[in-house]
Design a protein around this motif. Structure first.
Motif, PDB file in Angstrom:
ATOM      1  N   LEU A 210       0.807  -1.218   0.000  1.00 56.75           N
ATOM      2  CA  LEU A 210       0.000   0.000   0.000  1.00 56.75           C
ATOM      3  C   LEU A 210       0.841   1.269   0.000  1.00 56.75           C
ATOM      4  N   GLY A 211       2.037   1.192   0.533  1.00 61.04           N
ATOM      5  CA  GLY A 211       2.881   2.376   0.577  1.00 61.04           C
ATOM      6  C   GLY A 211       3.622   2.651  -0.715  1.00 61.04           C
ATOM      7  N   LYS A 212       3.527   1.736  -1.695  1.00 60.84           N
ATOM      8  CA  LYS A 212       4.307   1.886  -2.926  1.00 60.84           C
ATOM      9  C   LYS A 212       3.464   1.831  -4.196  1.00 60.84           C
ATOM     10  N   LEU A 213       2.159   1.739  -4.073  1.00 60.90           N
ATOM     11  CA  LEU A 213       1.319   1.653  -5.265  1.00 60.90           C
ATOM     12  C   LEU A 213       1.344   2.974  -6.016  1.00 60.90           C
ATOM     13  N   GLY A 214       1.532   2.897  -7.327  1.00 63.40           N
ATOM     14  CA  GLY A 214       1.563   4.100  -8.156  1.00 63.40           C
ATOM     15  C   GLY A 214       0.295   4.252  -8.972  1.00 63.40           C
ATOM     16  N   GLY A 215       0.224   5.336  -9.740  1.00 66.01           N
ATOM     17  CA  GLY A 215      -0.925   5.556 -10.606  1.00 66.01           C
ATOM     18  C   GLY A 215      -0.776   4.759 -11.885  1.00 66.01           C
ATOM     19  N   ILE A 216      -1.708   3.873 -12.154  1.00 69.42           N
ATOM     20  CA  ILE A 216      -1.603   3.005 -13.339  1.00 69.42           C
ATOM     21  C   ILE A 216      -2.848   3.091 -14.227  1.00 69.42           C
ATOM     22  N   LEU A 217      -3.694   4.074 -13.998  1.00 68.28           N
ATOM     23  CA  LEU A 217      -4.934   4.197 -14.755  1.00 68.28           C
ATOM     24  C   LEU A 217      -4.701   5.066 -15.986  1.00 68.28           C
ATOM     25  N   THR A 218      -5.024   4.522 -17.145  1.00 62.09           N
ATOM     26  CA  THR A 218      -4.775   5.247 -18.391  1.00 62.09           C
ATOM     27  C   THR A 218      -6.053   5.844 -18.963  1.00 62.09           C
ATOM     28  N   PHE A 219      -7.019   4.996 -19.289  1.00 55.21           N
ATOM     29  CA  PHE A 219      -8.268   5.464 -19.908  1.00 55.21           C
ATOM     30  C   PHE A 219      -9.444   5.109 -19.001  1.00 55.21           C
ATOM     31  N   PRO A 220     -10.214   6.130 -18.607  1.00 55.41           N
ATOM     32  CA  PRO A 220     -10.076   7.585 -18.782  1.00 55.41           C
ATOM     33  C   PRO A 220      -9.006   8.163 -17.847  1.00 55.41           C
ATOM     34  N   SER A 221      -8.604   9.394 -18.106  1.00 57.31           N
ATOM     35  CA  SER A 221      -7.590  10.040 -17.279  1.00 57.31           C
ATOM     36  C   SER A 221      -8.228  10.622 -16.018  1.00 57.31           C
ATOM     37  N   PHE A 222      -7.761  10.157 -14.845  1.00 55.00           N
ATOM     38  CA  PHE A 222      -8.275  10.715 -13.595  1.00 55.00           C
ATOM     39  C   PHE A 222      -7.742  12.114 -13.363  1.00 55.00           C
ATOM     40  N   HIS A 223      -6.566  12.439 -13.913  1.00 60.39           N
ATOM     41  CA  HIS A 223      -6.067  13.818 -13.842  1.00 60.39           C
ATOM     42  C   HIS A 223      -7.061  14.776 -14.518  1.00 60.39           C
ATOM     43  N   ALA A 224      -7.541  14.377 -15.694  1.00 58.55           N
ATOM     44  CA  ALA A 224      -8.490  15.231 -16.417  1.00 58.55           C
ATOM     45  C   ALA A 224      -9.794  15.367 -15.642  1.00 58.55           C
ATOM     46  N   ALA A 225     -10.268  14.263 -15.080  1.00 59.19           N
ATOM     47  CA  ALA A 225     -11.500  14.313 -14.293  1.00 59.19           C
ATOM     48  C   ALA A 225     -11.328  15.238 -13.092  1.00 59.19           C
ATOM     49  N   THR A 226     -10.188  15.146 -12.415  1.00 63.31           N
ATOM     50  CA  THR A 226      -9.941  15.981 -11.244  1.00 63.31           C
ATOM     51  C   THR A 226      -9.888  17.452 -11.608  1.00 63.31           C
ATOM     52  N   ALA A 227      -9.343  17.767 -12.771  1.00 61.60           N
ATOM     53  CA  ALA A 227      -9.264  19.164 -13.192  1.00 61.60           C
ATOM     54  C   ALA A 227     -10.656  19.794 -13.268  1.00 61.60           C
ATOM     55  N   LEU A 228     -11.595  19.096 -13.919  1.00 58.68           N
ATOM     56  CA  LEU A 228     -12.942  19.641 -14.031  1.00 58.68           C
ATOM     57  C   LEU A 228     -13.657  19.662 -12.685  1.00 58.68           C
ATOM     58  N   LEU A 229     -13.459  18.624 -11.875  1.00 53.60           N
ATOM     59  CA  LEU A 229     -14.108  18.567 -10.562  1.00 53.60           C
ATOM     60  C   LEU A 229     -13.646  19.706  -9.659  1.00 53.60           C
ATOM     61  N   SER A 230     -12.373  20.040  -9.700  1.00 56.07           N
ATOM     62  CA  SER A 230     -11.876  21.104  -8.832  1.00 56.07           C
ATOM     63  C   SER A 230     -12.373  22.471  -9.283  1.00 56.07           C
ATOM     64  N   ILE A 231     -12.437  22.698 -10.596  1.00 57.38           N
ATOM     65  CA  ILE A 231     -12.981  23.970 -11.090  1.00 57.38           C
ATOM     66  C   ILE A 231     -14.435  24.114 -10.668  1.00 57.38           C
ATOM     67  N   TRP A 232     -15.207  23.066 -10.859  1.00 57.40           N
ATOM     68  CA  TRP A 232     -16.634  23.107 -10.483  1.00 57.40           C
ATOM     69  C   TRP A 232     -16.816  23.335  -8.992  1.00 57.40           C
ATOM     70  N   SER A 233     -16.036  22.653  -8.185  1.00 55.70           N
ATOM     71  CA  SER A 233     -16.246  22.701  -6.737  1.00 55.70           C
ATOM     72  C   SER A 233     -15.995  24.090  -6.163  1.00 55.70           C
ATOM     73  N   LEU A 234     -15.059  24.832  -6.739  1.00 58.32           N
ATOM     74  CA  LEU A 234     -14.692  26.140  -6.179  1.00 58.32           C
ATOM     75  C   LEU A 234     -15.181  27.308  -7.036  1.00 58.32           C
ATOM     76  N   TRP A 235     -16.047  27.031  -8.004  1.00 56.37           N
ATOM     77  CA  TRP A 235     -16.471  28.091  -8.922  1.00 56.37           C
ATOM     78  C   TRP A 235     -17.239  29.202  -8.203  1.00 56.37           C
ATOM     79  N   SER A 236     -17.916  28.882  -7.123  1.00 55.60           N
ATOM     80  CA  SER A 236     -18.690  29.900  -6.405  1.00 55.60           C
ATOM     81  C   SER A 236     -17.803  30.916  -5.704  1.00 55.60           C
ATOM     82  N   ILE A 237     -16.527  30.613  -5.529  1.00 57.29           N
ATOM     83  CA  ILE A 237     -15.590  31.550  -4.903  1.00 57.29           C
ATOM     84  C   ILE A 237     -14.907  32.315  -6.030  1.00 57.29           C
ATOM     85  N   TRP A 238     -15.443  33.469  -6.358  1.00 57.28           N
ATOM     86  CA  TRP A 238     -15.078  34.170  -7.591  1.00 57.28           C
ATOM     87  C   TRP A 238     -13.592  34.527  -7.663  1.00 57.28           C
ATOM     88  N   TRP A 239     -13.001  34.859  -6.518  1.00 57.25           N
ATOM     89  CA  TRP A 239     -11.609  35.306  -6.553  1.00 57.25           C
ATOM     90  C   TRP A 239     -10.623  34.159  -6.765  1.00 57.25           C
TER      91      TRP A 239
END
Length: 330
Positions: A210-239
Motif C-alpha cells: 500500500l505504501g508503494k502503489l503508483g498511478g496506473i490508470l490510463t483510460f479515462p484520465s483521472f487527472h483530467a477528471a480531477t481538473a474539471l471537478l476542482s474547477i466546479w467545486s470552487l467556482w462559487s468563490i469568484w476570486w
C-alpha cells in the motif's frame, strides 16, 4: 451517508477481489492507513463542539477521501491483473481520427526544454484539489458542495477503475516507441503504468504494498477528471476562479506528456467528471428530499462505524493468511 457508503462498498469490493484472486496486501500499517480513522475520530469529536463544525467537516472529508483511496488503489491493480486485451492501438487510432497527433505534441515539447519543467509542475497539481478543496470549502462553510465534491470524486475514481480494467492500455510511449526517460525529461506519471501493468498481466506482480502503489490508470484520465471537478467545486468563490482555471488548464495540457496519456483519455476523463458531477447533484437532491429518520446521536456515530468496518474488512484477509449541526449527511 452516501460518501461513507461508497467507502464501505470499496472495502467490500477489495475484500472480494482479494478473496477471488491471488493478490495479497502489504504495508497495512502505513501513515496513510492510520491517518484516515484518526481524522474520522477527530472530526466526529469536533462536530460535537459549537466551535468545531468547520474543521470537523474538513477533517471528515479528508477521512472519506483517504479511506476510499486506500481501498481503490489496490482495486485498480486487481482490475488490471484480469489481463483484458490492451487497447493502445485503438486509442491511438481514435486520436488520429480526431486529428490529434501525439508524436507531434511530444516532439514539440522536447524541442522546447523550458516548457518541460512547467509540464511536470502542472501535472503534480493534482495534489492541490485533494488538499485545497476540502480546506477551502470546509472553512468557508460550504458543506453541501464539499460533500458533493467528495462524492463526485469517489464516483469518478470508481468509473475510471472499472473502465481501465475493461479497456486497459499501457500508454503513448509504449505505443509509439518513444523514450519516456531522457536527459531532458522524465515522464514521472507514466513510470508506474509502464513498470507495473506488464507484471500484472503476466502474473509476476501479486503482492501489493500500500505504501508503494503508483498511478496506473490510463483510460479515462483521472487527472483530467480531477481538473474539471476542482474547477466546479470552487467556482462559487469568484476570486479563486483565475487561479483554478490556469492551474487546471495547465494540468490538462501536461497530462498527455507527463502521464503518457492519449488525447482521448483526457476527453474521456472530462466526460466522466461531468457525469459524476450530475450524479452527485442528483443524489444530494434525493437525500434532501428524503432525510434519514434517525437521531442526531445515531447520525454522528454511523460514519465512525462505517470506517471501522471498512478498515477492518481490508485487514481481515491478509492477517488470516499470515497467521453538531448537520448540513447534509452524505
Amino acid at each position: 451517508m452516501v460518501n461513507w457508503s461508497l467507502v464501505a462498498g470499496s472495502a467490500l469490493a477489495l475484500c472480494i477481489g482479494l478473496a477471488a484472486t491471488t493478490f495479497t496486501l502489504e504495508g497495512l500499517m502505513t501513515t496513510e492507513v492510520l491517518a484516515a480513522p484518526a481524522l474520522t475520530v477527530a472530526g466526529l469529536w469536533l462536530m460535537r463542539r459549537s466551535w468545531g463544525e468547520r474543521p470537523a467537516f474538513t477533517m471528515l472529508a479528508f477521512a472519506q477521501m483517504g479511506c476510499f483511496v486506500i481501498f481503490a488503489a489496490p482495486l485498480s491493480y486487481i482490475g488490471l491483473g484480469a489481463g483484458m486485451p490492451l487497447q493502445d492501438t485503438r486509442f491511438a487510432e481514435l486520436d488520429r481520427l480526431l486529428g490529434l497527433d501525439w508524436p507531434a505534441y511530444f516532439h514539440f515539447a522536447m524541442a522546447r526544454p523550458e516548457l518541460l519543467v512547467y509540464a511536470k509542475l502542472f501535472y503534480a497539481m493534482i495534489l492541490v484539489p485533494a488538499f485545497g478543496v476540502p480546506v477551502v470549502l470546509g472553512l468557508t462553510g460550504q458543506y453541501i458542495r464539499l460533500q458533493q465534491f467528495v462524492m463526485a470524486s469517489t464516483l469518478a475514481l470508481c468509473v475510471v477503475i472499472v473502465v481501465s480494467s475493461l479497456l486497459p492500455a499501457i500508454g503513448t510511449y509504449f505505443q509509439y516507441g518513444l523514450p519516456s526517460d531522457t536527459e531532458l525529461f522524465k515522464a514521472n506519471g507514466y513510470g508506474g503504468q509502464a513498470r507495473d501493468i506488464p507484471m500484472l498481466r503476466d502474473g509476476t506482480l501479486r503482492t501489493l504494498d500500500l505504501g508503494k502503489l503508483g498511478g496506473i490508470l490510463t483510460f479515462p484520465s483521472f487527472h483530467a477528471a480531477t481538473a474539471l471537478l476542482s474547477i466546479w467545486s470552487l467556482w462559487s468563490i469568484w476570486w479563486l476562479r483565475p487561479a483554478m482555471l490556469m492551474l487546471n488548464a495547465g494540468m490538462l495540457v501536461a497530462t498527455p506528456l507527463v502521464g503518457g496519456h492519449y488525447f482521448v483519455d483526457v476527453i474521456a476523463g472530462l466526460s466522466v467528471a461531468a457525469l459524476t458531477i450530475q450524479a452527485s447533484k442528483g443524489l444530494t437532491a434525493v437525500v434532501v428530499a428524503n432525510p434519514p429518520a434517525v437521531s442526531t446521536q445515531t447520525k454522528s456515530a454511523a460514519p465512525g462505524r462505517l470506517v471501522v468496518f471498512a478498515l477492518a474488512a481490508m485487514f481481515v484477509r491478509p492477517f488470516r493468511k499470515q497467521g453538531g449541526r448537520d448540513a447534509l449527511s452524505v
